[in-house]
Design an enzyme around this catalytic site. Structure first.
Site, PDB file in Angstrom:
ATOM      1  N   PRO A 107       6.362  16.958  51.033  1.00  0.00           N
ATOM      2  CA  PRO A 107       6.516  17.862  50.687  1.00  0.00           C
ATOM      3  C   PRO A 107       6.209  19.286  52.024  1.00  0.00           C
ATOM      4  O   PRO A 107       6.827  20.159  51.727  1.00  0.00           O
ATOM      5  CB  PRO A 107       5.123  18.662  49.627  1.00  0.00           C
ATOM      6  N   ASP A 144      30.940  23.018  41.456  1.00  0.00           N
ATOM      7  CA  ASP A 144      29.175  22.884  41.046  1.00  0.00           C
ATOM      8  C   ASP A 144      28.598  23.991  40.931  1.00  0.00           C
ATOM      9  O   ASP A 144      29.349  24.466  42.148  1.00  0.00           O
ATOM     10  CB  ASP A 144      28.719  21.995  42.275  1.00  0.00           C
ATOM     11  N   ARG A 179      26.814  11.355  43.935  1.00  0.00           N
ATOM     12  CA  ARG A 179      28.125  11.919  43.153  1.00  0.00           C
ATOM     13  C   ARG A 179      29.202  12.409  43.974  1.00  0.00           C
ATOM     14  O   ARG A 179      30.091  12.336  44.394  1.00  0.00           O
ATOM     15  CB  ARG A 179      27.314  12.718  42.442  1.00  0.00           C
TER      16      ARG A 179
HETATM   17 CL1  6GU Z   1       9.733  15.025  49.188  1.00  0.00          CL
HETATM   18  N1  6GU Z   1       7.124  14.498  47.833  1.00  0.00           N
HETATM   19  C1  6GU Z   1       5.737  14.899  47.374  1.00  0.00           C
HETATM   20  N2  6GU Z   1       5.001  13.778  47.150  1.00  0.00           N
HETATM   21  N3  6GU Z   1       6.402  16.235  46.753  1.00  0.00           N
HETATM   22  C2  6GU Z   1       7.410  17.170  46.460  1.00  0.00           C
HETATM   23  C3  6GU Z   1       8.188  16.782  47.528  1.00  0.00           C
HETATM   24  C4  6GU Z   1       7.950  14.705  48.019  1.00  0.00           C
HETATM   25  N4  6GU Z   1       9.352  17.570  47.696  1.00  0.00           N
HETATM   26  C5  6GU Z   1       8.543  18.369  46.726  1.00  0.00           C
HETATM   27  N5  6GU Z   1       7.108  18.207  46.315  1.00  0.00           N
END
Ligand code: 6GU
Length: 255
Positions: A90, A170, A155
């Protein structure tokens, strides 16, 4: 063009859907792309083969231990062409379609899935080149994020989508949302398909779709249009279908 994806994960089962189903499943089964999963547990030692431990300084959750993960990533790097090591966390750069296009144009992706509480920072410094997030919310681990990212890049590979130019249409392809779509029947529960789509006038249909896409974007995601001015084509299409004033949305009917 992507030839190979390596995923470092403690939970390879998370990727079964991607491997078995739909477009991605077919692309992998056809051998267009090699997908190989690597489990840090296989590189852990001792009877318990432990891959995580409590965080120094205290606090909730567990942190991925450096050595099993580092050995696993080094084994990945020892095989095949050199490539940057990406990690799903994150804290990473938020993935958008521009990033997806860039990743899709590489030959090889290496994706490390972290668990939410984290990976020992020393491994991040030693072995990880880039961090990716799929949005500002919290997942318990990087696996679903890796599956999302892989779907988006697979894709885009040549020959994967049915129609040659589907990708160009898209959502986000030109920093705007997709237009609405309809199929049979022509009337459903009293709601009719927009007349223009039945007209057979393909140029007009194309302009209507463009106008709808821009109107929707203005209504729902004005932030996307802040990045760039409307093109002459977009403005003209909006005017032709009387959407220039207030971005009338087909489904919501909102202004
Ligand atoms: Cl890549 N990992 C985690 N644990 N939470 C997330 C994420 C990644 N992307 C958004 N939330």
């Amino acid at each position: 063009m992507l030839r190979r994806i390596d995923v470092v994960t403690l939970f390879p089962d998370w990727l079964e859907g991607l491997k078995a189903l739909g477009l991605t499943g077919r692309a992998l089964a056809e051998g267009r792309i090699l997908l190989k999963c690597w489990n840090p547990r296989d590189f852990a030692q001792g009877v318990h083969r432990s891959v995580d431990d409590r965080p120094y300084g205290g606090g909730p959750g567990m942190v991925m231990r450096p050595e099993p993960l580092a050995r696993c990533v080094e084994a990945v790097l020892a095989e095949g062409e050199p490539a940057p090591v990406g990690c799903l966390t994150p804290q990473g750069r938020v993935v958008d379609q521009t990033a997806v296009q860039e990743l899709a144009s590489r030959e090889r992706l290496i994706l490390v899935c972290g668990r939410y509480e984290g990976i020992d920072e020393r491994v991040m410094e030693a072995l990880v080149d880039e961090e990716w997030s799929i949005g500002d919310y919290v997942l318990s681990g990087g696996e679903p994020a890796a599956a999302v990212l892989m779907d988006a890049v697979i894709r885009l590979q040549p020959g994967v989508l049915g129609h040659q130019d589907s990708a160009a249409q898209d959502s986000f392809a030109d920093a705007r949302l997709d237009c609405p779509h309809y199929t049979r029947p022509e009337t459903w529960r009293g709601q009719v398909v927009p007349e223009v789509l039945l007209s057979g006038d393909h140029a007009r249909i194309q302009r209507w779709r463009l106008a709808q896409a821009v109107a929707r974007t203005a209504h729902r995601r004005a932030d996307l249009l802040q990045e760039r001015p409307l093109s002459r084509q977009e403005r003209q299409a909006m005017e032709e279908f009387d959407l220039a004033g207030g971005a009338i949305d087909q489904e919501s009917g909102l202004k």
